[in-house]
Design a protein around this motif. Structure first.
Motif, PDB file in Angstrom:
ATOM      1  N   ARG A   1       0.957  -1.303  -0.267  1.00  0.00           N
ATOM      2  CA  ARG A   1       0.255  -0.199   0.316  1.00  0.00           C
ATOM      3  C   ARG A   1       0.343   0.699   0.164  1.00  0.00           C
ATOM      4  O   ARG A   1       1.875   1.396   0.296  1.00  0.00           O
ATOM      5  CB  ARG A   1      -1.056  -0.079   1.505  1.00  0.00           C
ATOM      6  N   GLY A   2       0.137   2.142  -0.360  1.00  0.00           N
ATOM      7  CA  GLY A   2       1.222   3.827  -0.813  1.00  0.00           C
ATOM      8  C   GLY A   2       0.356   4.419  -0.397  1.00  0.00           C
ATOM      9  O   GLY A   2      -0.701   4.181  -1.020  1.00  0.00           O
ATOM     10  N   LEU A   3       1.303   5.471  -0.743  1.00  0.00           N
ATOM     11  CA  LEU A   3       0.188   6.817  -0.867  1.00  0.00           C
ATOM     12  C   LEU A   3       0.547   8.097  -1.473  1.00  0.00           C
ATOM     13  O   LEU A   3       1.939   7.880  -2.252  1.00  0.00           O
ATOM     14  CB  LEU A   3       0.000   7.662   0.817  1.00  0.00           C
ATOM     15  N   TYR A   4       0.037   8.897  -1.883  1.00  0.00           N
ATOM     16  CA  TYR A   4       0.896   9.752  -3.064  1.00  0.00           C
ATOM     17  C   TYR A   4       1.654  11.342  -2.117  1.00  0.00           C
ATOM     18  O   TYR A   4       1.571  11.840  -1.406  1.00  0.00           O
ATOM     19  CB  TYR A   4      -0.391  11.078  -3.868  1.00  0.00           C
ATOM     20  N   LYS A   5       2.735  10.884  -2.839  1.00  0.00           N
ATOM     21  CA  LYS A   5       3.942  11.641  -1.535  1.00  0.00           C
ATOM     22  C   LYS A   5       4.087  12.570  -1.347  1.00  0.00           C
ATOM     23  O   LYS A   5       4.255  13.136  -0.259  1.00  0.00           O
ATOM     24  CB  LYS A   5       5.428  11.065  -1.806  1.00  0.00           C
ATOM     25  N   LYS A   6       3.682  13.617  -2.241  1.00  0.00           N
ATOM     26  CA  LYS A   6       3.998  14.935  -2.478  1.00  0.00           C
ATOM     27  C   LYS A   6       2.149  15.460  -1.905  1.00  0.00           C
ATOM     28  O   LYS A   6       2.060  16.627  -1.683  1.00  0.00           O
ATOM     29  CB  LYS A   6       3.576  15.581  -4.232  1.00  0.00           C
ATOM     30  N   GLU A  27      -5.579  16.335   3.246  1.00  0.00           N
ATOM     31  CA  GLU A  27      -6.521  15.939   1.616  1.00  0.00           C
ATOM     32  C   GLU A  27      -6.672  14.197   1.099  1.00  0.00           C
ATOM     33  O   GLU A  27      -7.514  14.363   0.095  1.00  0.00           O
ATOM     34  CB  GLU A  27      -5.421  17.091   0.606  1.00  0.00           C
ATOM     35  N   GLN A  28      -5.064  13.859   0.994  1.00  0.00           N
ATOM     36  CA  GLN A  28      -4.938  12.412   0.646  1.00  0.00           C
ATOM     37  C   GLN A  28      -6.184  11.691   1.240  1.00  0.00           C
ATOM     38  O   GLN A  28      -6.898  11.278   0.320  1.00  0.00           O
ATOM     39  CB  GLN A  28      -4.100  11.660   0.537  1.00  0.00           C
ATOM     40  N   LEU A  85      -9.860   9.624  -0.566  1.00  0.00           N
ATOM     41  CA  LEU A  85      -9.647   8.431  -0.947  1.00  0.00           C
ATOM     42  C   LEU A  85     -10.767   8.201  -0.054  1.00  0.00           C
ATOM     43  O   LEU A  85     -11.781   7.463  -1.006  1.00  0.00           O
ATOM     44  CB  LEU A  85      -8.344   7.752  -0.255  1.00  0.00           C
ATOM     45  N   ALA A  86     -11.574   9.777   0.545  1.00  0.00           N
ATOM     46  CA  ALA A  86     -12.961   8.982   0.995  1.00  0.00           C
ATOM     47  C   ALA A  86     -14.351   9.617   0.108  1.00  0.00           C
ATOM     48  O   ALA A  86     -14.847   8.852  -0.029  1.00  0.00           O
ATOM     49  CB  ALA A  86     -13.315  10.034   2.640  1.00  0.00           C
ATOM     50  N   GLN A  87     -13.736  10.349  -0.572  1.00  0.00           N
ATOM     51  CA  GLN A  87     -14.463  10.871  -1.610  1.00  0.00           C
ATOM     52  C   GLN A  87     -14.555   9.964  -2.676  1.00  0.00           C
ATOM     53  O   GLN A  87     -15.606   9.074  -3.094  1.00  0.00           O
ATOM     54  CB  GLN A  87     -14.486  11.989  -2.300  1.00  0.00           C
ATOM     55  N   LEU A  88     -13.404   8.775  -2.861  1.00  0.00           N
ATOM     56  CA  LEU A  88     -13.576   8.366  -3.676  1.00  0.00           C
ATOM     57  C   LEU A  88     -13.858   7.017  -3.888  1.00  0.00           C
ATOM     58  O   LEU A  88     -14.593   5.967  -4.659  1.00  0.00           O
ATOM     59  CB  LEU A  88     -12.348   7.692  -4.154  1.00  0.00           C
ATOM     60  N   ARG A  89     -14.596   7.120  -2.542  1.00  0.00           N
ATOM     61  CA  ARG A  89     -14.947   5.861  -1.440  1.00  0.00           C
ATOM     62  C   ARG A  89     -16.427   5.985  -1.576  1.00  0.00           C
ATOM     63  O   ARG A  89     -16.870   5.255  -0.917  1.00  0.00           O
ATOM     64  CB  ARG A  89     -14.937   5.198  -0.780  1.00  0.00           C
ATOM     65  N   THR A 132      -9.658   2.699   4.538  1.00  0.00           N
ATOM     66  CA  THR A 132      -9.770   1.815   4.805  1.00  0.00           C
ATOM     67  C   THR A 132     -10.761   1.662   5.339  1.00  0.00           C
ATOM     68  O   THR A 132     -11.928   1.456   4.283  1.00  0.00           O
ATOM     69  CB  THR A 132      -9.705   0.281   4.659  1.00  0.00           C
ATOM     70  N   VAL A 133     -11.547   2.398   6.367  1.00  0.00           N
ATOM     71  CA  VAL A 133     -12.530   1.921   6.643  1.00  0.00           C
ATOM     72  C   VAL A 133     -12.894   3.214   7.044  1.00  0.00           C
ATOM     73  O   VAL A 133     -14.262   2.626   7.257  1.00  0.00           O
ATOM     74  CB  VAL A 133     -12.387   1.441   8.387  1.00  0.00           C
ATOM     75  N   ILE A 134     -12.804   4.265   6.657  1.00  0.00           N
ATOM     76  CA  ILE A 134     -13.915   5.979   6.849  1.00  0.00           C
ATOM     77  C   ILE A 134     -15.184   5.554   6.173  1.00  0.00           C
ATOM     78  O   ILE A 134     -15.790   5.699   6.503  1.00  0.00           O
ATOM     79  CB  ILE A 134     -12.128   6.761   5.998  1.00  0.00           C
ATOM     80  N   HIS A 135     -15.292   4.746   5.195  1.00  0.00           N
ATOM     81  CA  HIS A 135     -16.562   4.553   4.484  1.00  0.00           C
ATOM     82  C   HIS A 135     -17.756   4.264   5.307  1.00  0.00           C
ATOM     83  O   HIS A 135     -18.630   3.491   4.751  1.00  0.00           O
ATOM     84  CB  HIS A 135     -16.659   4.698   3.444  1.00  0.00           C
ATOM     85  N   ASN A 136     -16.971   3.316   6.541  1.00  0.00           N
ATOM     86  CA  ASN A 136     -18.004   2.500   7.111  1.00  0.00           C
ATOM     87  C   ASN A 136     -18.390   1.198   5.974  1.00  0.00           C
ATOM     88  O   ASN A 136     -19.358   1.091   6.215  1.00  0.00           O
ATOM     89  CB  ASN A 136     -19.060   3.227   7.704  1.00  0.00           C
TER      90      ASN A 136
END
Lengths: 447, 301
Positions: free
Chosen positions: B81-86, B91-92, B96-100, B144-148
């Motif tokens: 698993r990774g994240l956008y470094k910059k 915001e990140q 991710l939460a909105q994408l879910r 991973t768990v944000i969108h319940n």
């Protein structure tokens, strides 16, 4: 909000906010305007040599009026000697001014032929002298016509308000004696500018797409992303988002360059303003020199610029830009998705880059012969058409050629991006051994 | 059953990644997905999360075939698993939460709750590249768990965490199980399997070789080893129904480990010892999941 627009938004905003983007975007137009005006200004600096211009005036009305100056010496030559005179152009003679008819009746009956580009100063001197004479001629006609009534005065006013324009056709004499019209130069310059722009943007933004795909793969964020976004949407979002960054940059460049250009030409066009300004600023001699060029030459450049069908050029530029960008960005993304690191991309990308460079060179040579076979075929083949076609459009080419080229480009990019998306979808989740092209095409058939 | 896969097959160019894999995950339980590296666990997870499609077979969610919009009911934390470094942490996480599938307001509200719970509020405006690996893991866990989601899939969730944070994550898992969530846990850490999982499936060489309740499996894999604590200081019985593995004196006792011979019942063995010695305590060793894993995988090989 749906996932695609979220992806587009992120790709766009993170890039537009970068300092490097802001600096490049703001600095470029300044450089562009500086590059346009600096040579123009330099050309007004006197080279000290007296230029001799032969005047062949079939009417005999205008020749005596041309007053020689420190830099330009006008010499009246008989019509019969015109052949002998022509051979002297570029040697003892700088240019031939030919007046073939009454300019009052036919404003186009005058031409200036030289070997080198004739200076704006000379052109304006001739234009102004001839214009004054024609105004006189018209006023004379009016006087001769009979009693001067109210209507006539109004007519005089009108004549003075709408000063007759003389279009001085400037011709260039090549080494082989062929004469070409210099107005094509503007088309050449504009074509080259757009070609360089498209070439630059395809390389720059295509590379940006590749970096973005690689970054996601290297940081492994892609594993997280694909669990909520379909890989195809991720790819489309990336290409669209980065493409919009490119269009934003282009738009800002266009607006800024336009504004600066207008501003600078406004100063050039009104010497008094420049004079007062340079006094206030402690004597900027450069500004004065530019001011002394007078407004008339600028009109010539401006009218040449305005004579281009900008709406058409811009429309096709946008169409070819989008087509070329999406085509190459898909290819870049496809290869980037299949490898793990930048070092591994070169094997796949060298041929692609060579293709773009070839297109650029083809565009470069097409300038000399915009209707030749190289130009024609290179502007039809989708991999080079976006770059080469932009050279040809300002010269004016048949509509069917443009549409055929766009049709071919867009069908190819749809086909390629479908294949690219299928490879991308598999590639982003594959780590380890660098796949061969054959393996990559097997991925297309994966479920 | 909350989640089932039925005869899932996935073929890659040169190897069969999954061969008719069927698993059943009951609602509100923790399900361990075990197997050696390269066995096909990640491929199966990718099929469940709809990242890739199976060549044949199907995935059922609550008894019906899974649909595209089901991805919003799944929270998946991949092993790699990774994240956008910059990007900034906040915001990140919002992205991710909105994408879910969360709205901006919901995403922000949930993020605040989680950031407070994990005590990482002060990182909100820091760039991801400034964080340590463990800190990044926390951000990833949250996203991973944000969108319940109802179904949570964790691939090696404890790697990269120090013992304190690993414990926090473990407690979060148990809390979510209490809430009735279904959890799939893919891990090589067999202790956490014993501590957390109700059921497991062991995948080996693209096939399910073992599946069931953890307790049942351990019971089934009893190697027939018994521990006796006898009073006294001598033990010299030899009998064909057992082999002595070890004999250790302990204060006034003696500790024995005995392997029962095949075909002998536990009772017969016990009787044999009880009749001759004074037995203080007696039990049968249950294998650890580690033993079961190694035993099953090496036997198959």
């Amino acid at each position: 909000m749906n996932t695609l627009s979220l992806v587009i938004q992120r790709e766009y905003i993170t890039r537009v906010r970068k300092k490097s983007f802001i600096i490049l975007t703001l600095l470029m137009p300044v450089l562009m305007v500086a590059m346009t005006f600096l040579p123009l200004w330099l050309s007004t600096l006197n080279d000290g040599e007296v230029k001799r211009i032969a005047v062949i005036d079939q009417t005999g009305i205008y020749a005596p009026l041309l007053q020689s100056t420190e830099t330009f010496q006008f010499e009246v030559v008989d019509e019969g000697q015109s052949h002998a005179t022509e051979s002297k152009v570029g040697k003892e003679l700088f240019a031939i001014l030919q007046i073939t008819g009454d300019l009052n009746e036919n404003p186009n009956a005058v031409s200036l032929t030289s070997e080198k580009q004739s200076p704006q100063e000379l052109q304006s001197l001739i234009r102004q002298t001839l214009r004054e004479k024609v105004t006189q001629q018209r006023l004379d006609e009016l006087t001769v016509s009979g009693e001067v009534d109210i209507a006539s005065i109004a007519q005089v006013r009108e004549i003075l308000d709408n000063r007759p324009s003389i279009s001085l056709q400037t011709l260039r004499m090549g080494g082989d004696g062929s004469v070409t019209e210099s107005s094509t130069e503007m088309a050449t310059i504009i074509g080259m500018v757009f070609t360089i722009l498209i070439y630059m943007f395809i390389l720059m933004y295509g590379n940006m797409v590749m970096q973005a795909v690689l970054e996601e793969k290297k940081t492994r964020i892609v594993e997280v992303m694909v669990s909520s976004v379909k890989p195809v949407k991720l790819l489309i979002g990336k290409i669209v988002g980065i493409g919009l960054v490119g269009i934003t940059q282009l738009a800002i460049w266009g607006i800024l360059a336009g504004a600066l250009f207008t501003l600078v030409s406004f100063f050039i066009a009104s010497p008094e303003q420049v004079a007062s300004m340079s006094e206030g600023m402690g004597g900027m001699s450069g500004m004065n020199a530019m001011g002394s060029m007078g407004g008339v030459e600028m009109e010539g450049i401006m009218s040449a610029i305005l004579s281009i069908n900008w709406l058409e050029v811009m429309l096709f530029f946008l169409l070819f830009f989008i087509g070329g960008y999406v085509l190459y960005a898909s290819i870049f993304a496809m290869f980037a998705s299949a490898v793990d690191s930048e070092e591994d991309t070169s094997q796949f990308l060298t041929p692609v880059t060579l293709l773009i460079v070839f297109a650029f060179l083809a565009g470069f040579y097409s300038v000399n012969n915009p209707d030749g076979p190289l130009a024609f075929w290179a502007s039809m083949i989708p991999f080079s058409s976006p770059i080469v076609m932009m050279v040809r459009i300002p010269f004016g080419i048949p509509l069917w050629e443009k549409f055929l080229s766009i049709f071919l480009l867009y069908s190819t990019f749809i086909l390629i991006s479908v294949v690219a998306a299928k490879i991308y979808r598999v590639g982003i989740l594959m780590y380890g051994k660098k796949p061969s092209l054959k393996e990559m095409f097997k991925w297309v058939r994966y479920k | 059953m909350y989640l089932e896969t039925k005869d899932v097959v996935k073929q890659y160019a040169n190897h069969l990644a999954l061969n008719k894999v069927s698993i059943s995950v009951p609602q509100g339980t923790v399900f361990g997905l075990l197997g050696p590296n390269g066995a096909g666990k990640t491929t199966l997870i990718r099929i469940i999360t709809r990242i890739t499609a199976p060549d044949s077979g199907e995935v059922l969610l609550e008894g019906r075939p899974s649909r595209a919009e089901d991805v919003y009911r799944i929270g998946y934390l991949p092993e790699e698993r990774g994240l956008y470094k910059k990007m900034k942490v906040g915001e990140q996480a919002m992205y991710l939460a909105q994408l879910r599938g969360l709205s901006k307001q919901d995403a922000h509200r949930e993020l605040m709750i989680w950031f407070k719970r994990f005590d990482i509020m002060s990182w909100y405006n820091r760039k991801v590249e400034e964080l340590s690996k463990g800190m990044q893991q926390k951000v990833q866990f949250i996203s991973t768990v944000i969108h319940n989601p109802d179904l949570l899939i964790f691939d090696e969730p404890f790697s990269g965490f120090d013992p304190v944070n690993a414990d926090i994550v473990k407690n979060e898992l148990l809390r979510m199980k209490e809430e009735g969530k279904t959890i799939i846990l893919s891990t090589h850490n067999m202790e956490s399997v014993e501590a957390l999982c109700d059921n497991i499936a062991l995948i080996h060489k693209s096939e399910v070789v073992l599946q069931g309740r953890v307790f049942d499996i351990r019971k089934e894999h009893r190697p027939g080893i018994f521990r006796f604590r006898l009073y006294g200081n001598g033990f010299d019985l030899e009998h064909p129904s057992f082999t002595l593995l070890s004999k250790e004196p302990y204060h006034e006792f003696i500790d024995l480990r005995i392997r029962k011979a095949d075909g002998v019942s536990s009772n017969e063995l016990a009787k044999l010892i009880f009749d001759r010695y004074e037995v203080v305590s007696y039990d049968e060793e249950l294998p650890t999941m580690n033993d079961v894993f190694i035993h099953t995988v090496t036997k198959e090989a």
